[in-house]
Design a protein around this motif. Structure first.
Motif, PDB file in Angstrom:
ATOM      1  N   PRO A   1     -38.574  16.399   6.483  1.00  0.00           N
ATOM      2  CA  PRO A   1     -39.893  16.063   5.967  1.00  0.00           C
ATOM      3  C   PRO A   1     -40.927  17.115   6.337  1.00  0.00           C
ATOM      4  N   GLY A   2     -42.051  17.099   5.633  1.00  0.00           N
ATOM      5  CA  GLY A   2     -43.113  18.040   5.923  1.00  0.00           C
ATOM      6  C   GLY A   2     -43.809  17.733   7.235  1.00  0.00           C
ATOM      7  N   ASN A   3     -44.768  18.605   7.608  1.00  0.00           N
ATOM      8  CA  ASN A   3     -45.425  18.467   8.906  1.00  0.00           C
ATOM      9  C   ASN A   3     -46.889  18.085   8.785  1.00  0.00           C
ATOM     10  N   ASP A   4     -47.356  17.737   7.605  1.00  0.00           N
ATOM     11  CA  ASP A   4     -48.746  17.369   7.390  1.00  0.00           C
ATOM     12  C   ASP A   4     -48.987  15.971   7.940  1.00  0.00           C
ATOM     13  N   SER A   5     -49.730  15.876   9.040  1.00  0.00           N
ATOM     14  CA  SER A   5     -49.929  14.584   9.692  1.00  0.00           C
ATOM     15  C   SER A   5     -50.709  13.627   8.807  1.00  0.00           C
ATOM     16  N   GLU A   6     -51.665  14.122   8.048  1.00  0.00           N
ATOM     17  CA  GLU A   6     -52.421  13.245   7.153  1.00  0.00           C
ATOM     18  C   GLU A   6     -51.515  12.673   6.070  1.00  0.00           C
ATOM     19  N   ASP A   7     -50.620  13.498   5.561  1.00  0.00           N
ATOM     20  CA  ASP A   7     -49.683  13.029   4.550  1.00  0.00           C
ATOM     21  C   ASP A   7     -48.761  11.961   5.132  1.00  0.00           C
ATOM     22  N   ARG A   8     -48.341  12.161   6.358  1.00  0.00           N
ATOM     23  CA  ARG A   8     -47.471  11.177   6.998  1.00  0.00           C
ATOM     24  C   ARG A   8     -48.196   9.867   7.249  1.00  0.00           C
ATOM     25  N   ASP A   9     -49.446   9.963   7.677  1.00  0.00           N
ATOM     26  CA  ASP A   9     -50.240   8.744   7.875  1.00  0.00           C
ATOM     27  C   ASP A   9     -50.392   7.989   6.564  1.00  0.00           C
ATOM     28  N   GLN A  10     -50.560   8.735   5.482  1.00  0.00           N
ATOM     29  CA  GLN A  10     -50.669   8.112   4.166  1.00  0.00           C
ATOM     30  C   GLN A  10     -49.367   7.404   3.795  1.00  0.00           C
ATOM     31  N   LYS A  11     -48.235   8.027   4.143  1.00  0.00           N
ATOM     32  CA  LYS A  11     -46.931   7.419   3.864  1.00  0.00           C
ATOM     33  C   LYS A  11     -46.780   6.104   4.625  1.00  0.00           C
ATOM     34  N   VAL A  12     -47.270   6.081   5.862  1.00  0.00           N
ATOM     35  CA  VAL A  12     -47.202   4.853   6.653  1.00  0.00           C
ATOM     36  C   VAL A  12     -47.980   3.742   5.960  1.00  0.00           C
ATOM     37  N   GLN A  13     -49.158   4.063   5.478  1.00  0.00           N
ATOM     38  CA  GLN A  13     -49.969   3.058   4.794  1.00  0.00           C
ATOM     39  C   GLN A  13     -49.324   2.623   3.477  1.00  0.00           C
ATOM     40  N   GLU A  14     -48.691   3.562   2.785  1.00  0.00           N
ATOM     41  CA  GLU A  14     -47.985   3.211   1.549  1.00  0.00           C
ATOM     42  C   GLU A  14     -46.830   2.255   1.845  1.00  0.00           C
ATOM     43  N   LEU A  15     -46.131   2.506   2.939  1.00  0.00           N
ATOM     44  CA  LEU A  15     -45.021   1.629   3.306  1.00  0.00           C
ATOM     45  C   LEU A  15     -45.539   0.249   3.692  1.00  0.00           C
ATOM     46  N   ARG A  16     -46.654   0.210   4.403  1.00  0.00           N
ATOM     47  CA  ARG A  16     -47.205  -1.094   4.792  1.00  0.00           C
ATOM     48  C   ARG A  16     -47.612  -1.894   3.552  1.00  0.00           C
ATOM     49  N   THR A  17     -48.168  -1.219   2.584  1.00  0.00           N
ATOM     50  CA  THR A  17     -48.532  -1.884   1.333  1.00  0.00           C
ATOM     51  C   THR A  17     -47.290  -2.343   0.579  1.00  0.00           C
ATOM     52  N   ALA A  18     -46.259  -1.509   0.616  1.00  0.00           N
ATOM     53  CA  ALA A  18     -45.040  -1.808  -0.136  1.00  0.00           C
ATOM     54  C   ALA A  18     -44.317  -3.036   0.391  1.00  0.00           C
ATOM     55  N   ILE A  19     -44.352  -3.273   1.700  1.00  0.00           N
ATOM     56  CA  ILE A  19     -43.622  -4.423   2.245  1.00  0.00           C
ATOM     57  C   ILE A  19     -44.395  -5.721   2.030  1.00  0.00           C
ATOM     58  N   GLY A  20     -45.678  -5.605   1.678  1.00  0.00           N
ATOM     59  CA  GLY A  20     -46.448  -6.795   1.345  1.00  0.00           C
ATOM     60  C   GLY A  20     -46.861  -7.602   2.576  1.00  0.00           C
ATOM     61  N   PRO A  21     -47.449  -8.771   2.353  1.00  0.00           N
ATOM     62  CA  PRO A  21     -47.935  -9.609   3.459  1.00  0.00           C
ATOM     63  C   PRO A  21     -46.787 -10.087   4.350  1.00  0.00           C
ATOM     64  N   ILE A  22     -46.945  -9.954   5.634  1.00  0.00           N
ATOM     65  CA  ILE A  22     -45.981 -10.459   6.611  1.00  0.00           C
ATOM     66  C   ILE A  22     -46.754 -11.112   7.748  1.00  0.00           C
ATOM     67  N   SER A  23     -46.080 -11.943   8.511  1.00  0.00           N
ATOM     68  CA  SER A  23     -46.756 -12.644   9.603  1.00  0.00           C
ATOM     69  C   SER A  23     -45.789 -12.867  10.749  1.00  0.00           C
ATOM     70  N   GLY A  24     -46.290 -13.469  11.816  1.00  0.00           N
ATOM     71  CA  GLY A  24     -45.451 -13.826  12.954  1.00  0.00           C
ATOM     72  C   GLY A  24     -44.770 -12.630  13.607  1.00  0.00           C
ATOM     73  N   ARG A  25     -43.498 -12.807  13.918  1.00  0.00           N
ATOM     74  CA  ARG A  25     -42.772 -11.758  14.618  1.00  0.00           C
ATOM     75  C   ARG A  25     -42.589 -10.522  13.752  1.00  0.00           C
ATOM     76  N   SER A  26     -42.468 -10.709  12.451  1.00  0.00           N
ATOM     77  CA  SER A  26     -42.324  -9.547  11.557  1.00  0.00           C
ATOM     78  C   SER A  26     -43.559  -8.666  11.629  1.00  0.00           C
ATOM     79  N   LEU A  27     -44.734  -9.286  11.672  1.00  0.00           N
ATOM     80  CA  LEU A  27     -45.972  -8.529  11.776  1.00  0.00           C
ATOM     81  C   LEU A  27     -46.046  -7.799  13.109  1.00  0.00           C
ATOM     82  N   LYS A  28     -45.632  -8.472  14.166  1.00  0.00           N
ATOM     83  CA  LYS A  28     -45.643  -7.854  15.494  1.00  0.00           C
ATOM     84  C   LYS A  28     -44.671  -6.675  15.548  1.00  0.00           C
ATOM     85  N   TYR A  29     -43.547  -6.815  14.866  1.00  0.00           N
ATOM     86  CA  TYR A  29     -42.533  -5.763  14.856  1.00  0.00           C
ATOM     87  C   TYR A  29     -43.007  -4.533  14.090  1.00  0.00           C
TER      88      TYR A  29
END
Length: 289
Positions: A12-40
């Motif tokens: 993968p590339g080394n652009d930290s901003e791009d990676r942070d964006q990927k993290v947010q995209e993944l969080r959006t992709a998994i949708g609403p979660i709660s309980g232990r899944s949210l903690k994990y």
């Protein structure tokens, strides 16, 4: 000496901003979660799954969702020492009392001390110790190292291939990027037969983390010196420290960690149970959480 070829995988590339964006995209992709899944699903967790899938959001999402389903069903954070202690009497797997040069938790594995014949029991014990290793990681450290001692190992002592395959599956698919390296110390020639089958179940990233070490080969011993302080490394791994496993002492340590695990996950303490049979003690010394 066992040898293997390298496998290519995308870096993968080394652009930290791009990676942070990927993290947010993944969080959006998994949708609403709660309980232990949210903690994990911390940002660090999502980042590990992205790394495991070369920053491909959809592949990381699928991997993470599979893990969340597995954790919901298997409940690894609820396993307690008194439930698996029988598997640990011989010291076949246990958390060591030291870290590697980068501050990673070190787990000892001694396949020659295998004492179980229950597939489920062996897997449950391994999962317990992985969770315990994660519990004991230093702040900012997310990975562990496995040191595997093949002294007195033989094919007759090998775990069934079914168990080995499931162990590999759980480690690489449900503990994304938790393993930094696995050092296989002095495996006998006969292990090559077992390895030739097992290696095909490893994904490229896990495959590249497996290091074969032979005490008579200076290059592989230099690898050990690079990763470990020889003053702390046990004699059986080419170090200078005499370490023995004591099941009673290790049980006391795990009982304390069980309480911490309950606190971390906000669970009712499951640790109060009848006393454990410590009659099959080995000799565990100087264990520091």
């Amino acid at each position: 000496m066992l040898r293997w070829g390298s496998r290519n995988h995308t870096t993968p590339g080394n652009d930290s901003e791009d990676r942070d964006q990927k993290v947010q995209e993944l969080r959006t992709a998994i949708g609403p979660i709660s309980g232990r899944s949210l903690k994990y699903c911390t940002d660090a967790c999502l980042r590990r799954y992205l790394v495991a899938r070369n920053w491909h959001v959809d592949k990381a999402r699928k991997m993470l969702e599979d893990t969340l389903r597995w954790r919901s069903a298997y409940k690894p954070e609820e396993i307690r020492w008194h439930e698996v202690a029988g598997e640990g009497k011989t010291g076949k797997i246990y958390r060591s009392g030291f870290q590697d040069r980068q501050g990673r938790v070190v787990i000892f594995l001694r396949p020659g001390a295998e004492n179980g014949d229950s597939h489920d029991g062996q897997i449950r014990y391994m999962v317990y110790l992985i969770e315990n290793a994660i519990l004991n990681m230093s702040s900012g450290q997310e990975q562990m190292v496995w040191l595997i001692d093949f002294t007195v190992w033989s094919m007759g002592r090998a775990v069934p291939m079914k168990t080995a395959r499931e162990a590999v599956n759980i480690l690489q698919n449900h503990y994304a990027e938790r393993l930094n390296a696995a050092f296989l110390y002095h495996p006998p020639r006969i292990f090559g037969t077992f390895w030739k089958i097992l290696k095909y179940f490893l994904d490229p990233k896990t495959f590249d983390k497996v290091k074969f070490v032979y005490p008579k080969h200076e290059e592989s011993m230099e690898l050990m010196r690079k990763h470990f302080d020889l003053e702390m490394l046990p004699l059986e791994f080419g170090g200078k420290r005499k370490v023995t496993y004591n099941h009673e002492e290790f049980s006391k340590l795990m009982a304390k960690d069980d309480i911490r695990m309950s606190e971390v996950w906000g669970l009712e303490d499951k640790n109060s149970r009848p006393s454990i049979d410590h009659s099959a003690s080995g000799g565990f010394s100087k264990v520091n959480p």
